[in-house]
Enzyme design. Structure first.
Site, PDB file in Angstrom:
ATOM      1  N   LYS A 139      22.033  28.494  20.567  1.00 57.55           N
ATOM      2  CA  LYS A 139      21.919  27.173  21.209  1.00 57.55           C
ATOM      3  C   LYS A 139      22.558  26.102  20.332  1.00 57.55           C
ATOM      4  O   LYS A 139      23.283  25.242  20.821  1.00 57.55           O
ATOM      5  CB  LYS A 139      20.447  26.852  21.501  1.00 57.55           C
ATOM      6  CG  LYS A 139      19.880  27.721  22.632  1.00 57.55           C
ATOM      7  CD  LYS A 139      18.373  27.620  22.798  1.00 57.55           C
ATOM      8  CE  LYS A 139      17.916  28.682  23.811  1.00 57.55           C
ATOM      9  NZ  LYS A 139      16.459  28.704  24.036  1.00 57.55           N
TER      10      LYS A 139
ATOM     11  N   GLN B  37      11.377  26.547  21.145  1.00 60.14           N
ATOM     12  CA  GLN B  37      11.672  27.934  21.466  1.00 60.14           C
ATOM     13  C   GLN B  37      10.361  28.703  21.679  1.00 60.14           C
ATOM     14  O   GLN B  37       9.445  28.624  20.862  1.00 60.14           O
ATOM     15  CB  GLN B  37      12.500  28.576  20.324  1.00 60.14           C
ATOM     16  CG  GLN B  37      12.973  29.982  20.612  1.00 60.14           C
ATOM     17  CD  GLN B  37      13.962  30.075  21.772  1.00 60.14           C
ATOM     18  OE1 GLN B  37      14.668  29.120  22.086  1.00 60.14           O
ATOM     19  NE2 GLN B  37      14.010  31.221  22.430  1.00 60.14           N
TER      20      GLN B  37
ATOM     21  N   ASP C  69      14.530  22.188  29.176  1.00 51.89           N
ATOM     22  CA  ASP C  69      14.209  23.566  29.588  1.00 51.89           C
ATOM     23  C   ASP C  69      13.721  23.609  31.036  1.00 51.89           C
ATOM     24  O   ASP C  69      13.720  24.677  31.665  1.00 51.89           O
ATOM     25  CB  ASP C  69      13.096  24.137  28.691  1.00 51.89           C
ATOM     26  CG  ASP C  69      13.610  25.099  27.638  1.00 51.89           C
ATOM     27  OD1 ASP C  69      14.600  25.805  27.925  1.00 51.89           O
ATOM     28  OD2 ASP C  69      13.015  25.148  26.549  1.00 51.89           O
TER      29      ASP C  69
HETATM   30  N1  GUN Z   1      12.347  31.885  25.076  1.00 50.36           N
HETATM   31  C1  GUN Z   1      13.030  32.748  25.864  1.00 50.36           C
HETATM   32  N2  GUN Z   1      13.799  32.058  26.758  1.00 50.36           N
HETATM   33  C2  GUN Z   1      13.593  30.749  26.512  1.00 50.36           C
HETATM   34  C3  GUN Z   1      14.121  29.553  27.080  1.00 50.36           C
HETATM   35  O1  GUN Z   1      14.924  29.549  28.016  1.00 50.36           O
HETATM   36  N3  GUN Z   1      13.682  28.395  26.525  1.00 50.36           N
HETATM   37  C4  GUN Z   1      12.778  28.369  25.512  1.00 50.36           C
HETATM   38  N4  GUN Z   1      12.389  27.176  25.053  1.00 50.36           N
HETATM   39  N5  GUN Z   1      12.283  29.453  24.959  1.00 50.36           N
HETATM   40  C5  GUN Z   1      12.689  30.636  25.465  1.00 50.36           C
END
Ligand code: GUN
Length: 281
Positions: free
Chosen positions: A52, A96, A119
Site C-alpha cells: 500500500k 490494517q 477502506d
Molecule cells: N486486511 C485484509 N484486507 C484488508 C483491507 O482491505 N483493509 C484493511 N484495513 N485490512 C485488511
C-alpha cells in the site's frame, strides 16, 4: 477459450489515471495523504502494508506510517485515530486488519471518521452504500465492478450470484451489483443446493475461502467468473476459490489468480484516497 480478465493490466491503468490526477491536483495546491497503521508484526500484514505504501509513493500520495507494537492498548490506538481524524492534512486513515485480539476491531472501525474511511468499513459507509448515498466503498468489491466495466461486461439485467457474505466482500459486492441493476443472489455456507443456485449465474463472484472449490459443475455455460480467493496449494503455488483449469473452458470470461481481483484492491484504495482529498476542497 474465455476472455481472461487482466487485473494487473486494469489496475496499472487505474494507477496511471490516478497519478495524472494527483499531479493535476498538486498544481492546484491540493496534496493527498494516507495514514497507515499496523499493530503488531504479522508477516502477511507487513507485506500488504508495504504494498500500500509503495502504491502511494508511485502515484504521488504521501503516506504516514505508524508501526505500533503488539502490546499497544485499544485506548492508545483510538487516541492515535482521534488525532489523525483531526489532522487536516490527512485524507485517509487505514488500520490494517486483523488487529491483535485484545483490541475490539469494531470499535477501531467506528473510530475512523467516515470522511477518512478509505477502506469503506465504517457502518456509515456501509449504510450509505445500502441506501445509494455517497460514501467510500470497500475496495475489493469496488475493484470487481471496475474489472467488469473495463472489460466491457454488462451488469444490468444479469443474474449475479455472490458466494460469501462477509462484511468486506460478499455484502458490499451484492449491494454494488444491485446498484448496477443486476439481479442479485447471495449464497453462503448454509445455502441448500449451492450448485443449483450458482448455475443460474451470468456473473458469478466466488468469495468462499476454499481452494479450488468451484468446479465446472457450479457454472452455467458462458458465465463470467470472478475469483476473490487467494490460497497456496500443496506445491506452494497460488490458487483461488475457482478451479481455473476446470472452469475456464466453459465460461466466457474469468479472472486468474494471481493477477485478477488481487491487484484491484490497492488500486481502489488509492482511488478512495484521491477522492477523499478532492472532496475535501
Ligand atoms: N486486511 C485484509 N484486507 C484488508 C483491507 O482491505 N483493509 C484493511 N484495513 N485490512 C485488511
Amino acid at each position: 477459450m474465455p476472455q481472461i480478465i487482466d487485473g494487473k493490466e486494469i489496475s496499472a491503468q487505474i494507477k496511471e489515471e490516478l497519478k495524472e490526477k494527483v499531479m493535476a491536483m498538486k498544481k492546484e495546491g491540493i496534496s493527498v495523504c494516507l495514514a497507515v497503521i499496523q499493530v503488531g508484526d504479522d508477516p502477511a500484514s507487513s507485506v500488504y502494508v508495504g504494498n500500500k505504501k509503495k502504491a502511494c509513493a508511485y502515484i504521488g500520495i504521501a503516506s504516514l506510517s505508524y508501526e505500533l507494537p503488539e502490546e499497544t492498548t485499544q485506548e492508545e490506538l483510538l487516541a492515535l485515530i482521534d488525532k489523525l481524524n483531526k489532522q487536516k492534512d490527512v485524507d485517509g486513515i487505514l488500520v490494517q486488519l486483523p488487529v491483535p485480539k485484545h483490541i475490539d476491531e469494531d470499535a477501531v472501525i467506528r473510530a475512523i471518521a467516515p470522511e477518512k474511511d478509505v477502506d469503506g468499513f465504517h457502518p456509515q459507509s456501509v449504510g450509505a452504500l445500502c441506501i445509494g448515498q455517497r460514501g467510500f466503498v470497500s475496495c475489493t468489491p469496488a475493484g470487481i465492478i471496475q474489472l467488469l466495466k473495463r472489460s466491457g461486461i454488462e451488469i444490468a439485467g444479469k443474474e449475479c450470484v455472490v458466494i460469501g457474505r462477509s462484511n468486506i466482500v460478499g455484502k458490499p459486492m451484492a449491494l454494488l451489483l444491485l446498484r448496477e441493476n443486476g439481479t442479485v443472489t447471495v449464497a453462503h455456507s448454509r445455502t441448500k443446493d449451492l450448485k443449483e443456485v450458482t448455475k443460474r449465474a451470468d456473473i458469478l463472484v466466488a468469495a468462499v475461502g476454499k481452494p479450488k472449490m468451484i468446479t465446472r459443475e457450479y457454472i452455467k455455460e458462458g458465465a463470467v467468473v470472478i475469483d476473490v480467493g487467494i490460497h497456496r496449494n500443496e506445491n506452494n503455488k497460488l490458487c483461488g476459490d475457482v478451479d481455473y483449469d476446470d472452469v475456464a473452458p466453459v465460461c466466457s470470461a474469468i479472472t486468474p489468480v494471481p493477477g485478477g481481483v488481487g491487484p484491484m484492491t490497492i488500486a481502489m484504495l488509492m482511488n478512495n484516497c484521491v477522492e477523499s482529498a478532492a472532496l475535501k476542497r
